[in-house]
Design an enzyme around this catalytic site. Structure first.
Site, short mmCIF file in Angstrom:
data_model
loop_
_atom_site.label_atom_id
_atom_site.label_comp_id
_atom_site.label_asym_id
_atom_site.label_seq_id
_atom_site.Cartn_x
_atom_site.Cartn_y
_atom_site.Cartn_z
N LYS A 88 22.25 -19.39 71.95
CA LYS A 88 21.59 -18.11 72.16
C LYS A 88 20.00 -18.23 72.95
O LYS A 88 19.67 -17.31 73.52
CB LYS A 88 22.11 -17.10 71.30
CG LYS A 88 23.07 -16.59 70.78
CD LYS A 88 23.06 -16.01 69.25
CE LYS A 88 24.95 -15.95 68.86
NZ LYS A 88 24.98 -14.55 68.02
N ASP A 124 24.93 -8.44 70.77
CA ASP A 124 24.13 -8.82 68.99
C ASP A 124 23.37 -6.98 68.52
O ASP A 124 23.91 -6.80 67.61
CB ASP A 124 23.59 -9.61 68.46
CG ASP A 124 24.31 -11.04 68.56
OD1 ASP A 124 26.28 -10.79 68.62
OD2 ASP A 124 24.14 -12.35 68.77
N ALA A 150 14.67 -16.69 62.31
CA ALA A 150 14.42 -15.89 63.10
C ALA A 150 14.82 -16.46 64.52
O ALA A 150 14.06 -16.91 65.78
CB ALA A 150 12.35 -16.36 63.18
N TYR A 254 30.50 -13.70 58.77
CA TYR A 254 31.93 -13.65 58.12
C TYR A 254 32.60 -15.39 57.75
O TYR A 254 32.67 -15.82 58.62
CB TYR A 254 32.91 -13.37 59.25
CG TYR A 254 32.72 -13.55 60.37
CD1 TYR A 254 33.83 -13.80 60.75
CD2 TYR A 254 31.97 -13.12 61.71
CE1 TYR A 254 34.33 -14.74 61.98
CE2 TYR A 254 31.95 -13.53 63.11
CZ TYR A 254 33.43 -14.29 63.35
OH TYR A 254 33.77 -14.70 64.19
#
Length: 310
Positions: A88, A124, A150, A254
């Site tokens: 990401k 997100d 972070a 999850y």
């Protein structure tokens, strides 16, 4: 052409020697690990419901393979991809364009391919906001929030909390310097006083029991934005003894095959309200679908398919 058999994940070598299917795979999620991801279940349900003849798949791409992976999905004319750990943040330097909010948050989880250009977005943050409203019937602006982590997900979540003008925001990370850097990047959102008392509106803290205990007493919502909980062997990210009944606890993780993560279980045993990251997955996935196709996502079909994958 015949449909490809279901696979847990494709690798970079598969992209390099791509043999297409019917309907073609033109969407996917890139990560390491990625086998746990429920994104194919929810996105394929959305594609089917919307009568779009396309498939979405998992791609196990290592960090060092991401530049080549991007080159190949561009060459193969993919519509877009989602990104999960550890891509990401790294993706920011590999894209042709980055949406303003993704650039400011410092993380990308959705890539759209338009006219041969790779364009990055953050879904997100908005997905997290919608999930909190859905799970706890409250808005971020009304909350004192403690974010654990972070990294890419934490950056997007923290930016969303700041953008919605939350009461206060605290970042805890095992590498304290990373927490400090994140809070510095968010300081412009917290120039005005909102909370009276001895606690700062924006703060980085070390990941230590004493610091966490003090902050939890002044917190409404605790968010796990670390990978802890992905493995069945993981315990909760912070000791269960620190959790208190007044809290709301949201675990952005999850766990496939489990209705509750260790953190959610520990929080509920402490008397707190708690939820796992499934609702965030659905809402960020719906926003990604809207970016790719320019139309509303069939969110109920996505939610149903995603819940069935646990």
């Amino acid at each position: 052409m015949k449909s490809k058999p279901a696979r847990k994940a494709y690798a970079l070598a598969d992209l390099q020697n791509w043999q297409d299917s019917d309907p073609p795979i033109r969407l996917g999620v890139l990560g390491d690990p990625v086998e746990h991801s429920l994104s194919p279940e929810l996105q394929n349900a959305a594609l089917q419901q919307s009568k779009i003849k396309m498939q979405y798949a998992r791609f196990h791409i290592l960090a060092r393979e991401l530049p080549e992976g991007f080159r190949l999905i561009r060459e193969l004319k993919f519509v877009g991809v989602n990104l999960t750990l550890p891509h990401k943040v790294r993706a920011l330097d590999l894209l042709d364009e980055v949406d303003r909010d993704a650039k400011r948050s410092g993380a990308v989880n959705t890539v759209a391919i338009r006219d041969g250009k790779l364009i990055g977005f953050d879904t997100d943050g908005p997905g997290f906001s919608r999930a909190i409203r859905e799970e706890f019937a409250v808005d971020l602006r009304d909350l004192r929030i403690l974010v654990l982590g972070a990294g890419g997900a934490a950056r997007a979540i923290a930016f969303q909390c700041a953008r919605e003008n939350c009461e206060r925001l605290v970042i805890a990370n095992r590498t304290f310097a990373n927490a400090e850097t994140l809070t510095k990047n968010l300081s412009e959102f917290f120039v005005g006083p909102r909370v009276l008392g001895p606690v700062a509106r924006l703060q980085a803290i070390p990941w230590e029991d004493a610091a966490l205990r003090f902050q939890i007493a002044n917190t409404d919502l605790v968010v796990n934005a670390t990978p802890l909980g992905l493995s069945a062997n993981d315990g909760p990210p912070i000791p269960a003894r620190l959790l208190q009944p007044h809290l709301m606890v949201y675990d952005a993780v999850y766990a496939r095959g489990q209705s509750r993560t260790p953190f959610v279980t520990a929080a509920m045993e402490a008397g707190a309200r708690a939820a796992s990251g499934l609702s965030m997955l659905v809402h960020q996935g719906a926003r990604a679908f809207e970016i790719w196709f320019g139309s509303a996502a069939p969110i109920e079909a996505m939610r149903k398919a995603c819940s069935g994958g646990l």
